[in-house]
Design an enzyme around this catalytic site. Structure first.
Site, PDB file in Angstrom:
ATOM      1  N   ASP A   1      16.806  31.248  52.460  1.00 16.32           N
ATOM      2  CA  ASP A   1      17.750  30.767  51.897  1.00 16.32           C
ATOM      3  C   ASP A   1      18.827  30.572  52.886  1.00 16.32           C
ATOM      4  O   ASP A   1      20.087  31.114  52.916  1.00 16.32           O
ATOM      5  CB  ASP A   1      18.410  31.773  50.848  1.00 16.32           C
ATOM      6  CG  ASP A   1      17.270  32.284  49.790  1.00 16.32           C
ATOM      7  OD1 ASP A   1      16.420  31.279  49.546  1.00 16.32           O
ATOM      8  OD2 ASP A   1      17.511  33.148  49.068  1.00 16.32           O
TER       9      ASP A   1
ATOM     10  N   ASP B   1       9.514  27.922  45.906  1.00 18.39           N
ATOM     11  CA  ASP B   1      10.169  28.293  44.502  1.00 18.39           C
ATOM     12  C   ASP B   1      10.880  26.993  44.062  1.00 18.39           C
ATOM     13  O   ASP B   1      12.402  26.871  44.097  1.00 18.39           O
ATOM     14  CB  ASP B   1      11.079  29.572  45.110  1.00 18.39           C
ATOM     15  CG  ASP B   1      11.743  30.163  43.750  1.00 18.39           C
ATOM     16  OD1 ASP B   1      10.914  29.956  42.676  1.00 18.39           O
ATOM     17  OD2 ASP B   1      12.718  30.786  44.163  1.00 18.39           O
ATOM     18  N   MET B   2      10.227  26.439  43.107  1.00 15.69           N
ATOM     19  CA  MET B   2      10.716  25.247  42.451  1.00 15.69           C
ATOM     20  C   MET B   2      11.478  25.575  41.097  1.00 15.69           C
ATOM     21  O   MET B   2      12.306  24.605  40.512  1.00 15.69           O
ATOM     22  CB  MET B   2       9.876  24.084  42.469  1.00 15.69           C
ATOM     23  CG  MET B   2       9.569  23.651  43.873  1.00 15.69           C
ATOM     24  SD  MET B   2      10.939  22.733  44.491  1.00 15.69           S
ATOM     25  CE  MET B   2      11.778  23.807  45.724  1.00 15.69           C
ATOM     26  N   LYS B   3      10.918  26.487  40.254  1.00 11.95           N
ATOM     27  CA  LYS B   3      11.503  27.033  39.253  1.00 11.95           C
ATOM     28  C   LYS B   3      11.241  25.729  38.212  1.00 11.95           C
ATOM     29  O   LYS B   3      12.386  25.408  37.468  1.00 11.95           O
ATOM     30  CB  LYS B   3      12.707  27.588  39.113  1.00 11.95           C
ATOM     31  CG  LYS B   3      12.751  29.047  39.669  1.00 11.95           C
ATOM     32  CD  LYS B   3      14.098  29.553  39.704  1.00 11.95           C
ATOM     33  CE  LYS B   3      14.253  30.802  40.408  1.00 11.95           C
ATOM     34  NZ  LYS B   3      14.200  30.675  42.122  1.00 11.95           N
TER      35      LYS B   3
ATOM     36  N   LEU C   1      10.839  23.213  35.219  1.00 13.65           N
ATOM     37  CA  LEU C   1      10.836  23.281  33.829  1.00 13.65           C
ATOM     38  C   LEU C   1      11.408  21.916  33.239  1.00 13.65           C
ATOM     39  O   LEU C   1      12.524  21.119  33.516  1.00 13.65           O
ATOM     40  CB  LEU C   1      12.032  24.256  33.293  1.00 13.65           C
ATOM     41  CG  LEU C   1      12.164  24.281  31.679  1.00 13.65           C
ATOM     42  CD1 LEU C   1      10.952  24.441  30.949  1.00 13.65           C
ATOM     43  CD2 LEU C   1      13.428  25.311  31.331  1.00 13.65           C
ATOM     44  N   ASP C   2      10.357  21.301  32.449  1.00 16.65           N
ATOM     45  CA  ASP C   2      10.740  19.740  32.337  1.00 16.65           C
ATOM     46  C   ASP C   2       9.592  19.519  30.902  1.00 16.65           C
ATOM     47  O   ASP C   2       8.685  20.341  30.495  1.00 16.65           O
ATOM     48  CB  ASP C   2      10.525  18.875  33.317  1.00 16.65           C
ATOM     49  CG  ASP C   2      11.520  17.661  33.175  1.00 16.65           C
ATOM     50  OD1 ASP C   2      11.322  16.802  32.305  1.00 16.65           O
ATOM     51  OD2 ASP C   2      12.389  17.207  34.148  1.00 16.65           O
TER      52      ASP C   2
ATOM     53  N   THR D   1       5.673  15.665  33.200  1.00 13.01           N
ATOM     54  CA  THR D   1       6.500  15.598  34.535  1.00 13.01           C
ATOM     55  C   THR D   1       6.083  17.231  35.260  1.00 13.01           C
ATOM     56  O   THR D   1       6.055  17.115  36.489  1.00 13.01           O
ATOM     57  CB  THR D   1       8.059  15.841  34.256  1.00 13.01           C
ATOM     58  OG1 THR D   1       8.593  14.438  33.591  1.00 13.01           O
ATOM     59  CG2 THR D   1       8.895  15.834  35.556  1.00 13.01           C
TER      60      THR D   1
ATOM     61  N   GLN E   1      22.798  40.603  42.092  1.00  3.00           N
ATOM     62  CA  GLN E   1      21.345  40.959  41.707  1.00  3.00           C
ATOM     63  C   GLN E   1      22.006  42.055  40.577  1.00  3.00           C
ATOM     64  O   GLN E   1      22.514  43.204  40.969  1.00  3.00           O
ATOM     65  CB  GLN E   1      20.319  41.465  42.510  1.00  3.00           C
ATOM     66  CG  GLN E   1      19.763  40.275  43.559  1.00  3.00           C
ATOM     67  CD  GLN E   1      19.299  39.325  43.083  1.00  3.00           C
ATOM     68  OE1 GLN E   1      18.550  39.515  41.979  1.00  3.00           O
ATOM     69  NE2 GLN E   1      19.180  38.238  43.777  1.00  3.00           N
TER      70      GLN E   1
END
Length: 231
Positions: free
Chosen positions: A12, A61-63, A65-66, A70, A186
């Site tokens: 990160d 780590d793209m997470k 949601l679409d 797509t 966290q």
């Protein structure tokens, strides 16, 4: 699984140059890296390919949601990169599309249950009727039924997921903080030993390693802690 293979270090960082220096600093202490949004947007996805070509394993780590079309095509493109894992928010429609897009490739799909920065109050604010524990278990069961390979979940829920889904899913836990470390944002965190003892397969650790005065030593301490509860 060897203790060292259970550790995934999150890069990160804000630039490819920083990431390259960190990988060089960590050397053979770490063989598995997570590349998330911050580095993807600053360095591009080419760096993920370079890490794979250098012999490292990569968790992209793209997470996602679409809409299904797509998500399916995005997963298809990710599969061509040679990375080991990618993530999809654990909505049934998105997970089904991801499984279809993965096809016969070796890419492993991880469903993101509930982000480790969220608690029950946050879910109420978002509009969910259930608390974190109930939602995580519901999404875990759906992921197993749909054919996902694993889950991203907090170490707090690992034992409950194991009790309900057995070994059907690989459980990968962020929110890992060595004893005495600052939890930061966290809200559902645990030590490396506690997470593994409860049933986590792999641990994603970013800040406690990459922000340490001696990142390699920090990584080695985590590996040693994992080994202490797995040997």
């Amino acid at each position: 699984m060897a203790a060292r293979d259970r550790l995934i270090v999150g890069l990160d960082l804000s630039s490819q140059a920083e990431a390259e220096r960190m990988v060089a600093t960590l050397g053979d202490a770490v063989g598995f890296y997570k590349i998330g949004m911050q580095l993807s947007f600053s360095a591009g996805l080419g760096f993920a390919r370079e890490l794979v070509q250098s012999g490292k394993r990569v968790f992209l780590d793209m997470k996602l949601l679409d809409i299904p079309n797509t998500v399916a095509h995005a997963v298809e493109a990710i599969a061509d990169m040679g990375v080991t894992f990618t993530t999809i928010h654990a909505y049934p429609q998105a997970m089904r599309a991801a499984v279809a897009g993965r096809g016969g490739s070796g890419l492993k799909l991880l469903g993101v249950t509930v982000l480790t920065s969220l608690d029950d109050t946050d879910l109420v604010e978002t509009g969910y009727a259930s608390g974190v524990g109930d939602l995580v278990l519901r999404r875990a069961a759906q992921a197993a039924d749909i054919g996902m390979d694993g889950l991203i979940c907090s170490p707090v829920e690992v034992a409950a997921i194991r009790a309900t889904t057995g070994n059907a899913l690989e459980l990968i836990t962020p929110g890992i903080r060595p004893a005495g470390a600052d939890h930061g944002d966290q809200k559902r965190a645990a030590t490396p030993a506690s997470a593994v003892r409860n049933g986590a397969d792999r641990l994603v650790v970013a800040r406690p390693v990459i922000q340490a005065e001696d990142p390699r030593a920090a990584a080695e301490r985590i590996v040693a802690e994992i080994e202490s509860v797995t040997k």
